[in-house]
Scaffold this active site. Structure first.
Site, short mmCIF file in Angstrom:
data_model
loop_
_atom_site.label_atom_id
_atom_site.label_comp_id
_atom_site.label_asym_id
_atom_site.label_seq_id
_atom_site.Cartn_x
_atom_site.Cartn_y
_atom_site.Cartn_z
N VAL A 172 0.85 -1.20 0.00
CA VAL A 172 0.00 0.00 0.00
C VAL A 172 0.89 1.25 0.00
CG1 VAL A 172 -1.90 1.20 1.16
CG2 VAL A 172 -1.77 -1.29 1.27
N ASP A 287 -11.75 -11.02 9.06
CA ASP A 287 -10.37 -10.68 9.43
C ASP A 287 -10.35 -9.34 10.16
OD1 ASP A 287 -7.68 -11.04 9.70
OD2 ASP A 287 -7.18 -10.53 7.62
N1 LIG Z 1 -6.90 3.19 2.27
C1 LIG Z 1 -5.82 3.17 3.04
N2 LIG Z 1 -5.31 4.30 3.53
C2 LIG Z 1 -4.21 4.29 4.30
N3 LIG Z 1 -3.56 3.17 4.68
C3 LIG Z 1 -4.03 1.99 4.23
C4 LIG Z 1 -5.18 1.93 3.39
N4 LIG Z 1 -5.43 0.63 3.11
C5 LIG Z 1 -4.48 -0.07 3.74
N5 LIG Z 1 -3.64 0.72 4.42
C6 LIG Z 1 -2.48 0.32 5.24
O1 LIG Z 1 -1.87 -0.82 4.67
C7 LIG Z 1 -1.96 -1.92 5.57
C8 LIG Z 1 -2.14 -3.20 4.78
O2 LIG Z 1 -3.33 -3.08 4.01
P1 LIG Z 1 -4.25 -4.34 3.75
O3 LIG Z 1 -4.63 -4.92 5.07
O4 LIG Z 1 -5.35 -3.95 2.83
O5 LIG Z 1 -3.21 -5.29 2.99
P2 LIG Z 1 -3.06 -6.84 3.07
O6 LIG Z 1 -1.95 -7.22 2.17
O7 LIG Z 1 -4.38 -7.46 2.79
O8 LIG Z 1 -2.65 -6.99 4.60
P3 LIG Z 1 -2.67 -8.27 5.55
O9 LIG Z 1 -1.32 -8.86 5.49
O10 LIG Z 1 -3.01 -7.69 6.91
O11 LIG Z 1 -3.74 -9.17 5.05
C9 LIG Z 1 -3.08 -1.58 6.55
O12 LIG Z 1 -2.90 -2.21 7.81
C10 LIG Z 1 -2.95 -0.07 6.64
O13 LIG Z 1 -1.92 0.27 7.56
#
Ligand SMILES: Nc1ncnc2c1ncn2[C@@H]1O[C@H](COP(=O)(O)OP(=O)(O)OP(=O)(O)O)[C@@H](O)[C@H]1O
Length: 474
Positions: A172, A287
């Protein structure tokens, strides 16, 4: 009328629940038929999900045969359907209703259709995923006939500023939309997740996340604006989301003092409103944890990371790998339950409420067994009397130390002589009703939203007066 604190609606007879207005009524035709199949199966006596899938060939929500799906997957990069502005309720989209229904799981009753427990912990995919994708894949990408490279903007229109975080499924970035100059969050979809992706070029987890998020529209759910493509290989896919400065994990890690009671209420209300929207629309998040709750300096909280989310009228698949944190996972799943309901999210909400109040995780287990032991040492070791069916769970054979009492109140006292955080009777009632071991007795999202704790002083703080935190990602 608000139920009394601690009030738990009696579980209605199955027929009564089935005859309630079903949110699926508001979904598109193909999906309705699919859910009818599921409901008929449930009426017959809770057929195993595999039976549903094998004996009752699932009428695809998308109405597309598998071969067609494969071609859709092949065409993922060539066909556009992911621009929110052009998103219309068409065959293939996950449909959600704007309105909060007075029935379904959100009404105080847990879902009759339960998901496979294995799937809860699964973020990878195995061969049977293809069946699910068949039911979730767009029916007519080709009919739509738009070329994705033409329909979706290029990622070059969004300037990456800095990396915010790297999760399991995406990286992200904080970024700027070159056209509007707005700060946005850009989530690059990580490839190489599963066999589906190897074969068709796109991870299923992300496909689901995009589908659900583009279909949701609620102030407590992160807004995905569009999907853009491009990048180094010309075929990377990114979600463009509204940007929020923080996530709850980060805020709690840096905060010196716990949130005040009125702040906890403000955050809990927002979380429950977002979750009510999801459960009303038959979506289980699966989750919920502090790092998946985004916060901004306007006091808003928004649920993100829908990689695990499912519409629970859908068929189920077995799991391949456990990857998510156990700390927010409910006891029924840790015990190996084969099916589960929206109650799994409510357990996570209970763990989050406890953490908001005390600023430390309630059950920081190191292994599944340790997780269960930690839960039972605080809430009491369950038995057939207080949790009918408990002894039939596959993992209930383990020897758990006997803890006959519920010790939760000790952790959240009503009075503190050292000036620590206290929790009123009503507050404790809400917490303990969320952290109820038996999922059938656990509070539903509507019951939690209407709980008396939110109406007693101190009242929930207005978002405008919520504390702000310095940006850490610029
Ligand atoms: N829209 C947003 N604005 C700001 N920060 C964000 C946003 N979306 C995600 N993040 C940041 O990025 C992190 C990871 O995002 P996300 O949980 O969607 O990814 P993931 O790869 O699915 O993570 P995980 O390993 O937890 O499954 C979040 O914990 C948050 O800190």
């Amino acid at each position: 009328m608000s139920p009394e604190p601690g009030y738990v609606s009696p579980v209605q007879p199955l027929e009564a629940r089935l005859s309630e207005k079903n949110p699926v009524d508001d979904l598109e035709e193909g999906q309705l038929e699919e859910d009818q199949v599921m409901q008929e199966s449930v009426k017959e006596g809770f057929l195993e999900e595999e039976q549903v899938m094998h004996e009752q060939p699932m009428k695809s929500r998308w109405g597309s045969p598998k071969e067609e799906l494969v071609s859709h997957a092949d065409n993922i990069y060539r066909t556009s359907r992911w621009n929110r502005s052009s998103l219309t309720p068409e065959c293939g989209e996950v449909m959600v209703s704007e309105e909060h229904h007075s029935s379904g799981s959100g009404s105080g009753y847990h879902s009759v259709e339960k998901l496979s427990a294995d799937e809860y912990s699964d973020r990878e995919c195995c061969s049977s995923d293809h069946v699910e994708v068949e039911n979730e894949a767009p029916a007519s990408l080709d009919q739509e006939g738009m070329n994705m490279m033409l329909g979706s903007r290029s990622v070059n229109n969004v300037q990456k500023l800095n990396k915010i975080n790297e999760g399991t499924y995406g990286i992200v970035y904080r970024a700027r939309d070159e056209k509007t100059k707005e700060i946005v969050a850009l989530k690059k979809i990580k490839m190489k997740e599963d066999r589906f992706e190897e074969e068709y070029g796109f991870p299923l987890t992300s496909l689901r996340e995009i589908n659900i998020l583009l279909s949701c529209n609620h102030p407590s759910i992160v807004n995905v604006r569009e999907v853009v493509v491009g990048g180094k290989n010309d075929n990377d896919v990114y979600m463009v989301m509204e940007h929020l400065e923080h996530d709850l994990r980060g805020v709690m890690d840096t905060k010196k003092e716990p949130f005040s009671t009125s702040e906890v209420k403000c955050l809990m209300m927002q979380l429950l409103e977002g979750l009510s929207y999801l459960h009303t629309n038959w979506i289980i998040h699966r989750d919920l944890k502090p790092s998946n709750l985004l916060m901004n300096n306007s006091g808003e909280l928004k649920i993100c990371d829908f990689g695990m989310a499912r519409q629970y009228g859908s068929p189920i698949k077995p799991y391949t790998q456990m990857v998510i944190t156990q700390w927010y996972r409910p006891p029924e799943l840790l015990l190996g339950a084969k099916e589960y309901s929206t109650a799994v999210d409510m357990w996570s909400v209970g763990c989050i409420m406890a953490e908001l109040l005390s600023q430390k995780p309630l059950f920081p287990g190191k292994s599944e067994l340790d997780q269960l032991q930690k839960i039972f040492s605080v809430l009491g070791t369950p038995n057939e009397a207080n949790w009918p069916g408990f002894s039939s769970f596959p993992n209930a054979k383990a020897k758990f130390p006997s803890q006959p009492y519920n010790m939760l109140r000790k952790k959240f006292p009503a009075i503190s002589f050292v000036g620590g955080q206290i929790l009123s009777e009503r507050g404790f009632d809400l917490l303990s009703s969320l952290l109820t071991l038996d999922p059938e007795k656990r509070l539903t999202v509507e019951e939690a939203r209407n709980h008396g704790w939110f109406h007693e002083v101190p009242l929930p703080k207005s978002k405008d007066f919520m504390p702000t935190y310095p940006p850490k990602r610029c």
